[in-house]
Design a protein around this motif. Structure first.
Motif, PDB file in Angstrom:
ATOM      1  N   SER A  40      21.277  41.022  35.958  1.00 27.10           N
ATOM      2  CA  SER A  40      20.286  41.276  34.528  1.00 27.10           C
ATOM      3  C   SER A  40      20.800  40.815  33.724  1.00 27.10           C
ATOM      4  O   SER A  40      20.631  39.685  33.914  1.00 27.10           O
ATOM      5  CB  SER A  40      21.878  42.359  34.341  1.00 27.10           C
ATOM      6  N   SER A  41      19.540  40.788  32.769  1.00 28.38           N
ATOM      7  CA  SER A  41      19.286  39.818  31.901  1.00 28.38           C
ATOM      8  C   SER A  41      19.911  39.157  30.874  1.00 28.38           C
ATOM      9  O   SER A  41      21.048  39.675  30.465  1.00 28.38           O
ATOM     10  CB  SER A  41      17.941  40.700  31.251  1.00 28.38           C
ATOM     11  N   PRO A  42      19.725  38.342  30.459  1.00 30.34           N
ATOM     12  CA  PRO A  42      21.057  37.689  29.661  1.00 30.34           C
ATOM     13  C   PRO A  42      21.301  38.223  28.484  1.00 30.34           C
ATOM     14  O   PRO A  42      19.925  38.352  27.780  1.00 30.34           O
ATOM     15  CB  PRO A  42      20.822  36.268  30.008  1.00 30.34           C
ATOM     16  N   SER A  43      22.562  38.687  27.587  1.00 32.29           N
ATOM     17  CA  SER A  43      22.553  38.897  26.237  1.00 32.29           C
ATOM     18  C   SER A  43      21.777  38.585  25.320  1.00 32.29           C
ATOM     19  O   SER A  43      22.803  36.658  25.341  1.00 32.29           O
ATOM     20  CB  SER A  43      24.248  39.950  26.384  1.00 32.29           C
ATOM     21  N   PRO A  44      21.151  38.430  24.660  1.00 30.59           N
ATOM     22  CA  PRO A  44      20.622  37.523  23.944  1.00 30.59           C
ATOM     23  C   PRO A  44      21.836  37.227  22.086  1.00 30.59           C
ATOM     24  O   PRO A  44      22.014  38.769  22.039  1.00 30.59           O
ATOM     25  CB  PRO A  44      18.908  38.073  22.928  1.00 30.59           C
TER      26      PRO A  44
ATOM     27  N   GLY B  63      21.236  39.992  20.086  1.00 29.01           N
ATOM     28  CA  GLY B  63      20.566  41.338  20.231  1.00 29.01           C
ATOM     29  C   GLY B  63      19.364  41.712  20.242  1.00 29.01           C
ATOM     30  O   GLY B  63      18.139  40.991  20.050  1.00 29.01           O
ATOM     31  N   THR B  64      18.967  42.925  19.214  1.00 27.48           N
ATOM     32  CA  THR B  64      17.396  43.300  19.022  1.00 27.48           C
ATOM     33  C   THR B  64      16.901  43.090  17.824  1.00 27.48           C
ATOM     34  O   THR B  64      16.054  44.063  17.264  1.00 27.48           O
ATOM     35  CB  THR B  64      16.977  44.822  19.485  1.00 27.48           C
TER      36      THR B  64
ATOM     37  N   GLU C 245      17.359  34.387  18.831  1.00 30.59           N
ATOM     38  CA  GLU C 245      17.095  34.441  20.162  1.00 30.59           C
ATOM     39  C   GLU C 245      17.335  36.461  20.605  1.00 30.59           C
ATOM     40  O   GLU C 245      18.274  36.826  20.105  1.00 30.59           O
ATOM     41  CB  GLU C 245      18.515  34.611  20.988  1.00 30.59           C
TER      42      GLU C 245
ATOM     43  N   ALA D 157      15.925  39.995  21.604  1.00 29.59           N
ATOM     44  CA  ALA D 157      15.130  40.842  22.602  1.00 29.59           C
ATOM     45  C   ALA D 157      14.355  41.916  22.435  1.00 29.59           C
ATOM     46  O   ALA D 157      14.348  42.714  21.140  1.00 29.59           O
ATOM     47  CB  ALA D 157      16.485  42.216  23.931  1.00 29.59           C
TER      48      ALA D 157
ATOM     49  N   THR E  33      11.823  44.600  29.096  1.00 29.11           N
ATOM     50  CA  THR E  33      12.827  43.594  27.529  1.00 29.11           C
ATOM     51  C   THR E  33      12.360  42.195  27.503  1.00 29.11           C
ATOM     52  O   THR E  33      12.420  41.847  28.700  1.00 29.11           O
ATOM     53  CB  THR E  33      14.306  43.698  28.080  1.00 29.11           C
TER      54      THR E  33
ATOM     55  N   LEU F 123      12.107  38.838  25.972  1.00 30.02           N
ATOM     56  CA  LEU F 123      13.322  37.907  25.947  1.00 30.02           C
ATOM     57  C   LEU F 123      12.563  36.700  25.096  1.00 30.02           C
ATOM     58  O   LEU F 123      11.745  36.122  24.911  1.00 30.02           O
ATOM     59  CB  LEU F 123      14.296  37.248  26.363  1.00 30.02           C
TER      60      LEU F 123
END
Length: 174
Positions: free
Chosen positions: A54-58, A61-62, A73, A75, A166, A168
């Motif tokens: 899974s993509s790392p959690s930025p 966030g968003t 940082e 997504a 998604t 990054l």
């Protein structure tokens, strides 16, 4: 007609041998015997691909608003516009993500009279844009999605594709 003794012995032996062979090779089933289980068949197996990491959690966030200071940082899953300080306090710069999809991103960066475009397609692909007060430059290809290193006198923008659609984004100011 009377047969000779050797012929009678031979016929008796053949009759006995035939009876033994028939009994040994033939299996008789009784009406109450259970049905034997069917022989196992080769069944096709279903292919399940290995799970993708899974993509790392930025860190932010968003939240596009987290980028207004020039350090974030986030997504993104759809086109967005982000405004942040340009290098050496020349005003504001704008990052416009124009396309996001599975393993795909495209964007435009504007600062003063400078304009730079970037785009990447494919797993683990992305672009780095170095925005300076006197110009900018891009480099696209395979990227590590970790935070890029700050550069003196430059804002670094990194956009990395994601398999799930998604992307990054990192914006790093000195």
């Amino acid at each position: 007609m009377r047969r000779s003794r050797p012929t009678r012995t031979l016929l008796t032996a053949l009759t006995a041998l035939t009876a033994l062979t028939t009994t040994a090779c033939g299996a008789t089933r009784q009406p109450n015997d259970a049905e034997p289980p069917p022989a196992p068949r080769n069944r096709p197996t279903t292919f399940h691909p290995a799970p993708q990491p899974s993509s790392p959690s930025p860190a932010d966030g968003t939240d596009v608003g987290a980028c207004t200071d020039g350090n974030c940082e986030i997504a993104v899953t759809e086109p967005v516009t982000i405004r942040f300080p340009a290098p050496d306090d020349v005003g504001r710069a704008t990052l416009s993500v124009t396309k996001v999809g599975p393993n795909e991103i495209e964007y435009v960066v504007k600062s003063g009279n400078n304009r730079s475009t970037g785009g990447a397609e494919g797993p683990g692909q992305g672009c780095l844009t170095y925005l300076r007060d006197r110009g900018s430059g891009n480099s696209c290809g395979a990227l590590d999605p970790t935070r890029p290193t700050p550069r003196p006198g430059a804002v670094v923008i990194q956009a990395t594709t994601g398999a799930d659609g998604t992307a990054l984004l990192h914006i790093v100011s000195p």
